[in-house]
Each structure stands twice: as structure tokens, then as C-alpha cells.
Design an enzyme around this catalytic site. Structure first.
Site, mmCIF file in Angstrom:
data_model
loop_
_atom_site.group_PDB
_atom_site.id
_atom_site.type_symbol
_atom_site.label_atom_id
_atom_site.label_comp_id
_atom_site.label_asym_id
_atom_site.label_seq_id
_atom_site.Cartn_x
_atom_site.Cartn_y
_atom_site.Cartn_z
ATOM 1 C CE LYS A 23 -19.813 -59.348 -7.849
ATOM 2 N NZ LYS A 23 -20.330 -59.191 -9.385
ATOM 3 C CB CYS A 121 -15.319 -53.399 -11.326
ATOM 4 S SG CYS A 121 -15.919 -53.801 -9.701
HETATM 5 N N1 EPU Z 1 -17.788 -57.046 -23.897
HETATM 6 C C1 EPU Z 1 -17.895 -56.241 -25.000
HETATM 7 N N2 EPU Z 1 -19.257 -55.976 -25.618
HETATM 8 C C2 EPU Z 1 -20.150 -56.331 -24.754
HETATM 9 C C3 EPU Z 1 -20.100 -57.162 -23.548
HETATM 10 C C4 EPU Z 1 -18.840 -57.332 -23.218
HETATM 11 O O1 EPU Z 1 -16.915 -55.884 -25.890
HETATM 12 O O2 EPU Z 1 -21.463 -56.012 -25.104
HETATM 13 C C5 EPU Z 1 -16.611 -57.586 -23.523
HETATM 14 C C6 EPU Z 1 -16.005 -56.866 -22.279
HETATM 15 O O3 EPU Z 1 -15.580 -55.730 -22.426
HETATM 16 C C7 EPU Z 1 -14.957 -57.824 -21.926
HETATM 17 C C8 EPU Z 1 -15.371 -59.172 -22.382
HETATM 18 O O4 EPU Z 1 -16.273 -58.881 -23.354
HETATM 19 O O5 EPU Z 1 -13.656 -57.468 -22.338
HETATM 20 C C9 EPU Z 1 -15.823 -60.077 -21.352
HETATM 21 O O6 EPU Z 1 -16.817 -59.540 -20.843
HETATM 22 P P1 EPU Z 1 -18.179 -60.256 -20.221
HETATM 23 O O7 EPU Z 1 -19.334 -59.843 -20.881
HETATM 24 O O8 EPU Z 1 -17.975 -61.491 -20.218
HETATM 25 O O9 EPU Z 1 -18.536 -59.647 -18.609
HETATM 26 P P2 EPU Z 1 -19.557 -59.190 -17.999
HETATM 27 O O10 EPU Z 1 -20.771 -60.249 -18.141
HETATM 28 O O11 EPU Z 1 -19.850 -57.695 -17.847
HETATM 29 C C10 EPU Z 1 -19.231 -60.918 -15.841
HETATM 30 C C11 EPU Z 1 -19.115 -60.714 -14.424
HETATM 31 C C12 EPU Z 1 -17.629 -60.203 -14.073
HETATM 32 C C13 EPU Z 1 -16.560 -61.048 -14.677
HETATM 33 C C14 EPU Z 1 -16.855 -61.480 -16.298
HETATM 34 C C15 EPU Z 1 -15.829 -62.590 -16.769
HETATM 35 C C16 EPU Z 1 -21.062 -60.475 -13.610
HETATM 36 C C17 EPU Z 1 -22.226 -59.371 -12.859
HETATM 37 N N3 EPU Z 1 -19.968 -59.988 -13.885
HETATM 38 O O12 EPU Z 1 -19.058 -59.714 -16.350
HETATM 39 O O13 EPU Z 1 -17.359 -60.375 -12.735
HETATM 40 O O14 EPU Z 1 -15.328 -60.591 -14.492
HETATM 41 O O15 EPU Z 1 -17.950 -61.898 -16.261
HETATM 42 O O16 EPU Z 1 -15.976 -63.645 -16.188
HETATM 43 O O17 EPU Z 1 -21.297 -61.455 -13.584
HETATM 44 C C18 EPU Z 1 -16.962 -59.297 -10.628
HETATM 45 O O18 EPU Z 1 -17.445 -60.289 -9.947
HETATM 46 O O19 EPU Z 1 -15.984 -58.487 -10.105
HETATM 47 C C19 EPU Z 1 -16.874 -59.098 -12.155
HETATM 48 C C20 EPU Z 1 -16.189 -58.060 -12.696
#
Ligand code: EPU
Length: 444
Positions: A23, A121
Site C-alpha cells: 500500500k 489513521c
Molecule cells: N512528522 C512530523 N511532521 C511532518 C511529517 C511527519 O512531525 O510534517 C512526524 C510524524 O508525526 C511521525 C513521524 O514524523 O511522528 C514519522 O512520520 P512519517 O512522515 O514517516 O509517516 P507518514 O509518511 O505519514 C508513512 C506510512 C505509515 C507508516 C509511516 C512510518 C504511508 C501512506 N504511511 O506515514 O503507514 O507508519 O510512514 O513508517 O506511507 C500504515 O500503513 O498504517 C501507516 C500508518
């Protein structure tokens, strides 16, 4: 009519299932297709709701998207893209976090972008400050509308300009945002403290097929040389290592034996180590991995989630369910999301013994240690689980509840199972194949 799943637990899950593309790569590759001036094909695509949402968003922007479920093939014709009506995009408020990544491709091909309030989520605040700073560093102007919580972004007259970015945390989304903005920007971009998850490396492979020039250095610095044009791609998506680990955890928690076709060892090494230390067994084949409970007692372990190559945060929830059956005290330290242990309340209602802590337990201090978040846990076991009624909280937490219900004695009624369709393809059919005693019921 809301759907309730009646789960009769206590039966080991056994059999064979297959996982298709990840995904968290597929949705990003779909966004990357928007950058190509010629058609693209993405293969090994699962039929999940996040794919539907991104396909609809692309269609609103003039892309012809065609999906063949049996072949798992998505075709995109991106030759005539156009700006969508803001009101049409607004209909997608809260449905997915992917729209934020459409921004770079839209700025390059349309000069402007509109991002609705995001979904995804509820596992923490999930701010988008990194993304906003990235757009500004590429020279875009950003206007956030506080009332609608939407964001309007405009490229500078000559287009985005390459830049130097240092992330304060190696965020997956911020790394992808940078890549999608940089590939067609004027000049070079350097990204320090990038995330290097396998899904990101696969996105880089997609972009390279399109004509991008990207190098990943050993110290997690990514360098991108902007190019003037990108073309379409033909790509087979890497398999979903989160779904694979979820079924593996289900096998362990239910004393089962599941062959997960499509699971790949290189992307799951950290999970496999934890699974083995906890007492699980696995056989690695060329085309998949067999995960099983070898009998005897499970062992308690120490688990700390981290960015790649650490233990993925998305593996934590399903494995914690299995750890309720391990002898002794397992120590969990969640360092990626501040609020990803809330799901343990329901496990405690089922008979588990899980205590949450604000301190950083068992490892290094993390970003959440001084900030009062319950982000560590001690899971004491083994504790028998008994069936109960509950509501699915989020995607991974929801699947974990399902595992707990399947491992428990007695009947559980699980509400809100539709959330699980966001990331687990055909999960009802797979449960059926594995001998689970589950039945969908409608309710008002
Ligand atoms: N964060 C910030 N500011 C931002 C962006 C992120 O503070 O602008 C923080 C977040 O709050 C978090 C951390 O950085 O504490 C990591 O977030 P990240 O940006 O890595 O996560 P994401 O890109 O929003 C993706 C996956 C998640 C997965 C995370 C970590 C997708 C669509 N989602 O999220 O997947 O947990 O990376 O590997 O790729 C899932 O599949 O259920 C899911 C939640």
C-alpha cells in the site's frame, strides 16, 4: 448499514495466502505517474480502498485510470492533465494522507496545487509542517486556509528550484515529498537525514524508470538532479511487508501455520529476528515465507520501533497481540508515533496484562520521552484472551484486534471492519481460506 464481524476464536489459522503490492508504495507510484508525460503501468496492485481513493483523485485531474483486478494492473494515461474543481477535491477530505504527495507533481504539471484536510489513521498528531517547509524551500508559496483546513500552493513563475533540505526527523512522507518535488525542479537538490524504507527505494526505482537522476549515499543523503521531462513507467510493485508481518503475527497468536506467498526476506529481516526471538518459526522460500507456531512456550522480548532498517512501527501492533501469549515481560518502546499503544486498552479488556508508561523503556531516549506520551509498554504473559465486542480504531490496530479475537476463547463482535479494507486486500476471503470462523453481519 454498519458491518459487524462475528468472530469465533480459538481456531489456529492454517493455510496459504498471497500478498500483493505494498500500500505504502503503490499509492506513491500512482502519484508519480502524474509526473509522466506518457502513459504508465503499475503491476502487482492490490484491491484496497487507498488505491481507489488515489485513482479517483487522479481522475479528477484528467488522468485516465484503468484497473484490472485479476491481473492486478493499473494503467494511467496522463497526457491530458488538468486542474480539478476545488469542491470535487474537497469531497475527499479525511479519506487518505496521499493527496499531500500529489502536490509536487501538480506544481510541475499545473503550476498550482490544492490539498484538502488529510485523513489516515489517528495514531498521533500527524502534523504536515515538514511538507510545508519543503514546498517553501523549493520556492512555492503556501497558503493554509484555517477554516477549511485546506492548503493552496503555487509554484514560482519559472517553476520549483532545487534546494538543500535537512529533515529534523527521517520522515517517510517528507522524503517522498522532496523526491516528487525535486525530480523536475530546476537544478540540484540535496536531502540530508532522509528515510530509506524499501518502499522509498522502490519509489526511487519508479522515478529512475521515468528519467529522473537520483543517488542515495551511504549516510542517508539523497541527491537529485532535476530534469526537464519525465516519461511513463512500467513497474511491478514490491510486496506489502506490513501485511505479510500481520499474517505472520496472526499465525503466532493463534498457534497457526500460514504460508504467506509474496513475503520477501530482505524487506523483513528485522521482523524475522523479533519473530524468532519470541519463539515463532519460519521457512523462507523463493516465492514466500511460511510462518508458524512451533509448539512450546513463546518468549518475552524487547521491541523498539524505529525508521528503517529498524523495527517498523506498523509491525508493532500485530506482534504485541502475539506477545500477550509469551512467558514473562515484553518491553515495547514506540518511537515513531506518540499514540500507537492506545489499542492495548481493548486487549486488556480481553484479559491481556499490558501497562503503559510515559518513559522511554528499555532503550535510548526518544522524541516523546519528555512530552508525557504513553509510548512504552510492558506486556506480561501468558494471559488467556476471551472474546469481547469492540470497535476498530485504525488500520493496523483494527487488524490487531481481529488477530486477538481469532486467538481468544469465545465470540467477539468487531465493529467498523471497513477500515481494514484500506490496507488489507480481500481480508475476509483470506480469513476464510485460513479456516477462521468469521461471519459478516449487518446492523442498524
Ligand atoms: N512528522 C512530523 N511532521 C511532518 C511529517 C511527519 O512531525 O510534517 C512526524 C510524524 O508525526 C511521525 C513521524 O514524523 O511522528 C514519522 O512520520 P512519517 O512522515 O514517516 O509517516 P507518514 O509518511 O505519514 C508513512 C506510512 C505509515 C507508516 C509511516 C512510518 C504511508 C501512506 N504511511 O506515514 O503507514 O507508519 O510512514 O513508517 O506511507 C500504515 O500503513 O498504517 C501507516 C500508518
Amino acid at each position: 448499514m454498519a458491518k459487524v464481524l462475528r468472530v469465533e476464536g480459538g481456531t489456529p489459522l492454517t493455510g496459504e495466502i498471497y500478498v500483493r503490492g505494498a500500500k505504502n508504495l503503490v499509492s506513491k507510484a500512482m502519484v508519480a505517474a502524474f509526473l509522466g508525460e506518457t502513459p504508465s503501468t503499475l503491476r502487482n496492485v492490490p484491491l484496497i480502498r487507498d488505491v481507489d481513493v488515489v485513482a479517483d483523485l487522479l481522475r479528477l485531474h484528467g488522468v485516465e485510470v484503468d484497473y484490472n483486478d485479476e491481473a492486478g494492473e493499473l494503467n494511467f494515461d496522463t497526457r491530458h492533465v488538468e486542474a480539478a474543481h476545488v469542491s470535487d477535491v474537497h469531497a475527499y477530505v479525511g479519506t487518505s494522507r496521499i493527496p499531500i504527495l500529489l502536490c509536487g507533481p501538480m506544481l510541475h504539471r499545473l503550476g498550482e496545487a490544492f490539498i484538502p484536510d488529510l485523513g489516515g489513521c489517528k495514531i498521533g498528531d500527524r502534523p504536515v509542517d515538514f511538507h510545508r517547509r519543503i514546498w517553501e524551500q523549493f520556492g512555492a508559496t503556501v497558503h493554509a486556509d484555517k477554516v477549511s483546513e485546506s492548503t493552496y500552493i503555487k509554484a514560482p513563475p519559472g517553476g520549483l528550484v532545487g534546494t538543500k533540505i535537512a529533515l529534523e526527523y527521517p520522515s517517510v512522507g517528507a522524503t517522498e515529498q522532496t523526491l516528487l518535488c525535486a525530480v523536475r525542479a530546476n537544478g540540484k537538490t540535496e536531502l540530508v537525514n532522509a528515510a530509506i524504507e524499501p518502499e522509498i527505494m522502490d519509489l526511487i526505482a519508479v522515478l529512475q524508470k521515468m528519467g529522473a537522476i537520483i543517488s542515495v549515499d551511504a549516510d542517508r543523503i539523497i541527491r537529485i538532479e532535476g530534469v526537464d521531462h519525465l516519461v511513463g513507467f512500467d513497474h511491478w510493485a514490491l510486496p506489502d511487508r506490513i501485511e505479510a508481518a500481520s499474517w505472520a503475527s496472526a499465525a503466532l497468536a493463534t498457534h497457526g501455520d500460514i504460508y504467506v506467498g509474496g513475503a520477501r526476506q530482505p524487506d523483513m529481516m528485522t521482523f524475522l529476528n523479533a519473530f524468532r526471538k519470541a519463539g515463532g518459526a519460519f521457512d523462507i522460500k523463493d516465492e514466500g515465507i511460511r510462518f508458524y507456531h512451533p509448539g512450546g512456550e513463546l518468549s518475552s522480548i524487547h521491541l523498539e520501533t524505529d525508521v528503517h532498517p529498524g523495527f517498523m512501527t506498523d509491525w508493532q501492533q500485530p506482534l504485541v497481540v502475539a506477545l500477550t501469549q509469551a512467558k514473562g515481560h515484553s518491553v515495547i518502546h514506540e518511537t515513531v508515533y506518540e499514540n500507537r499503544l492506545g489499542f492495548t486498552d481493548a486487549l486488556n479488556q480481553m484479559g491481556a496484562d499490558i501497562q503503559l508508561y510515559r518513559d522511554c523503556l528499555g532503550g535510548l531516549d526518544c522524541r516523546f520521552g519528555q512530552r508525557n506520551y504513553y509510548h512504552s509498554a510492558i506486556v506480561s504473559g501468558p494471559t488467556p484472551l476471551k472474546g469481547t465486542d469492540f470497535e476498530v480504531p485504525d488500520l493496523r490496530g483494527g487488524f490487531s484486534y481481529l488477530i486477538a479475537a481469532l486467538a481468544a476463547e469465545g465470540v467477539s463482535n468487531v465493529r467498523g471492519i471497513d477500515i481494514i479494507n484500506r490496507g488489507y486486500e480481500h481480508f475476509m476471503a483470506k480469513l476464510d481460506r485460513l479456516g477462521a470462523r468469521v461471519q459478516k453481519q449487518g446492523t442498524r
